[in-house]
Enzyme design. Structure first.
Site, mmCIF file in Angstrom:
data_model
loop_
_atom_site.group_PDB
_atom_site.id
_atom_site.type_symbol
_atom_site.label_atom_id
_atom_site.label_comp_id
_atom_site.label_asym_id
_atom_site.label_seq_id
_atom_site.Cartn_x
_atom_site.Cartn_y
_atom_site.Cartn_z
ATOM 1 N N GLY A 22 44.779 30.717 35.623
ATOM 2 C CA GLY A 22 44.252 29.975 37.109
ATOM 3 C C GLY A 22 45.357 29.210 37.539
ATOM 4 O O GLY A 22 45.188 28.195 38.419
ATOM 5 N N MET A 100 38.264 39.964 36.440
ATOM 6 C CA MET A 100 38.721 41.277 35.853
ATOM 7 C C MET A 100 37.956 41.930 35.755
ATOM 8 O O MET A 100 37.503 42.778 34.940
ATOM 9 C CB MET A 100 39.601 40.984 34.410
ATOM 10 C CG MET A 100 40.261 40.222 33.685
ATOM 11 S SD MET A 100 41.904 40.746 35.088
ATOM 12 C CE MET A 100 42.399 41.782 34.231
ATOM 13 N N ARG A 101 36.516 42.088 36.819
ATOM 14 C CA ARG A 101 35.473 42.517 35.986
ATOM 15 C C ARG A 101 35.584 43.284 38.295
ATOM 16 O O ARG A 101 35.391 41.817 39.271
ATOM 17 C CB ARG A 101 33.644 41.791 36.125
ATOM 18 C CG ARG A 101 34.160 41.341 34.867
ATOM 19 C CD ARG A 101 32.759 40.336 34.198
ATOM 20 N NE ARG A 101 31.942 41.462 34.477
ATOM 21 C CZ ARG A 101 31.013 42.127 33.783
ATOM 22 N NH1 ARG A 101 31.206 42.092 32.881
ATOM 23 N NH2 ARG A 101 30.069 42.514 34.914
ATOM 24 N N ASN A 117 40.880 39.483 47.296
ATOM 25 C CA ASN A 117 41.101 38.855 46.199
ATOM 26 C C ASN A 117 42.760 39.772 46.274
ATOM 27 O O ASN A 117 42.939 39.582 47.173
ATOM 28 C CB ASN A 117 40.500 40.068 45.439
ATOM 29 C CG ASN A 117 41.230 40.722 44.307
ATOM 30 O OD1 ASN A 117 41.153 39.726 43.218
ATOM 31 N ND2 ASN A 117 41.986 41.969 43.776
ATOM 32 N N HIS A 119 45.669 41.276 44.634
ATOM 33 C CA HIS A 119 46.899 41.678 43.485
ATOM 34 C C HIS A 119 48.329 41.775 43.306
ATOM 35 O O HIS A 119 47.986 41.373 44.617
ATOM 36 C CB HIS A 119 45.972 43.137 43.915
ATOM 37 C CG HIS A 119 46.668 43.863 43.072
ATOM 38 N ND1 HIS A 119 45.757 44.265 42.342
ATOM 39 C CD2 HIS A 119 47.548 45.207 42.854
ATOM 40 C CE1 HIS A 119 46.669 45.615 41.399
ATOM 41 N NE2 HIS A 119 47.785 46.518 42.177
ATOM 42 N N ASP A 151 36.256 45.227 48.282
ATOM 43 C CA ASP A 151 35.553 46.288 48.589
ATOM 44 C C ASP A 151 33.960 47.056 47.011
ATOM 45 O O ASP A 151 35.147 46.319 46.008
ATOM 46 C CB ASP A 151 35.223 47.744 49.873
ATOM 47 C CG ASP A 151 35.910 48.130 49.608
ATOM 48 O OD1 ASP A 151 36.667 48.048 48.087
ATOM 49 O OD2 ASP A 151 36.581 49.039 50.508
ATOM 50 N N GLU A 152 34.013 48.084 47.550
ATOM 51 C CA GLU A 152 33.676 48.414 46.205
ATOM 52 C C GLU A 152 34.638 49.270 45.468
ATOM 53 O O GLU A 152 33.853 49.266 44.182
ATOM 54 C CB GLU A 152 32.045 48.944 46.821
ATOM 55 C CG GLU A 152 30.353 48.918 46.346
ATOM 56 C CD GLU A 152 31.040 48.217 47.519
ATOM 57 O OE1 GLU A 152 31.679 48.682 48.475
ATOM 58 O OE2 GLU A 152 29.602 47.826 48.368
ATOM 59 N N GLY A 153 35.337 49.774 45.681
ATOM 60 C CA GLY A 153 36.361 49.744 44.711
ATOM 61 C C GLY A 153 37.227 49.442 44.419
ATOM 62 O O GLY A 153 37.051 47.642 43.836
ATOM 63 N N ASP A 155 40.601 47.332 44.076
ATOM 64 C CA ASP A 155 41.897 47.331 45.000
ATOM 65 C C ASP A 155 42.075 48.061 46.168
ATOM 66 O O ASP A 155 43.163 47.873 46.520
ATOM 67 C CB ASP A 155 43.267 46.918 43.848
ATOM 68 C CG ASP A 155 42.664 46.228 43.071
ATOM 69 O OD1 ASP A 155 42.498 45.243 43.061
ATOM 70 O OD2 ASP A 155 43.464 46.611 42.093
HETATM 71 C C1 GRF Z 1 47.720 37.507 38.758
HETATM 72 O O1 GRF Z 1 48.455 37.774 39.159
HETATM 73 C C2 GRF Z 1 46.539 38.425 40.308
HETATM 74 O O2 GRF Z 1 47.783 38.435 41.148
HETATM 75 C C3 GRF Z 1 45.736 39.375 39.250
HETATM 76 O O3 GRF Z 1 45.639 38.146 38.312
HETATM 77 C C4 GRF Z 1 46.940 36.938 37.850
HETATM 78 C C5 GRF Z 1 46.732 35.562 37.897
HETATM 79 O O4 GRF Z 1 46.340 35.205 37.828
HETATM 80 N N1 GRF Z 1 44.695 39.452 40.221
HETATM 81 P P1 GRF Z 1 46.162 33.225 37.213
HETATM 82 O O5 GRF Z 1 45.224 33.673 36.768
HETATM 83 O O6 GRF Z 1 45.882 33.075 39.126
HETATM 84 O O7 GRF Z 1 47.465 33.013 36.927
#
Ligand code: GRF
Length: 219
Positions: A22, A100-101, A117, A119, A151-153, A155
């Site tokens: 987080g 992660m889902r 999101n 990435h 979207d549904e993909g 990233d």
């Molecule tokens: C980050 O690197 C973000 O880009 C990826 O997951 C990680 C989350 O880190 N999607 P945190 O839980 O915000 O420290």
């Protein structure tokens, strides 16, 4: 074309979905505290019971929930339940921060172009898991982070903002992760503030950032 509108006179309400430590959630909260982001986090949801993000939210007095996907008969059912919780909380925008889902149609139907999101790579390069390791192993000179609509993909949604960081010859997954994370903490609140102020619109698969605030008359 689609713009996220926040009813005027109140802050944009965020629902944060996260599976881990987080740090992005914390960065968003700090930006709110310091007045750089006109928003409030109304709920934090995790699919991991022990995720540190839940206790971090608790310390801040923010409603936080663990949703166990295994409690639902299908991914769809879980998506519907998640969407319902976010709606009940009055969320304007869903913020994935290390969630992660994959979210499916049953969720996105309610929050289309209202789910974002971050990435840790310059999409479309290195989507999916362990993007920093992918970048180090590939030998790219630059990587970075991307804030995008979901979207549904995996990233694949329209890109809102990106930040570039150099990749050094001696970088490991850990050193690059740390360098990118510093940029994430700056970029994510910045993107959210652009959305909060009505400056972001989706045009096809591209995103336009308006230069200035527009009034209701010119939208
Ligand atoms: C980050 O690197 C973000 O880009 C990826 O997951 C990680 C989350 O880190 N999607 P945190 O839980 O915000 O420290």
């Amino acid at each position: 074309m689609s713009v996220v509108h926040t009813p005027s006179g109140r802050k944009m309400r965020l629902a944060v979905l996260a599976s881990g430590r987080g740090s992005n959630f914390e960065a968003i909260c700090r930006s709110v505290d310091e007045g750089r982001l006109q928003a409030e986090v109304v709920v934090v949801i995790s699919d991991q019971k022990e995720a540190p993000v839940l206790s971090k939210a608790g310390i801040r007095g923010i409603k936080n929930l663990y949703i166990n996907p295994a409690d639902y008969e299908s991914r769809d059912a879980c998506d519907v339940a998640m969407a319902h919780i976010c709606q009940e909380a009055g969320a304007d925008l869903i913020v994935l921060a290390g969630y992660m889902r994959l979210l499916g149609k049953s969720f996105l139907r309610h929050f289309r172009w209202r789910t974002v999101n971050i990435h840790p790579a310059l999409l479309p390069a290195f989507p999916g898991l362990r993007a920093q390791r992918q970048a180090v192993e590939y030998g790219v000179r630059f990587s970075g982070c991307t804030v995008h609509f979901v979207d549904e993909g995996m990233d694949t949604g329209p890109i809102i903002l990106q930040a570039v960081v150099p990749v050094h010859f001696d970088d490991t997954e850990d050193t690059l992760t740390e360098r990118i994370l510093r940029e994430e903490h700056r970029l994510y609140p910045q993107a959210l503030q652009l959305i909060a102020t009505g400056r972001v619109e989706v045009v096809g698969r591209k995103v336009r950032i308006r230069k200035q605030l527009e009034t209701a008359d010119t939208r």
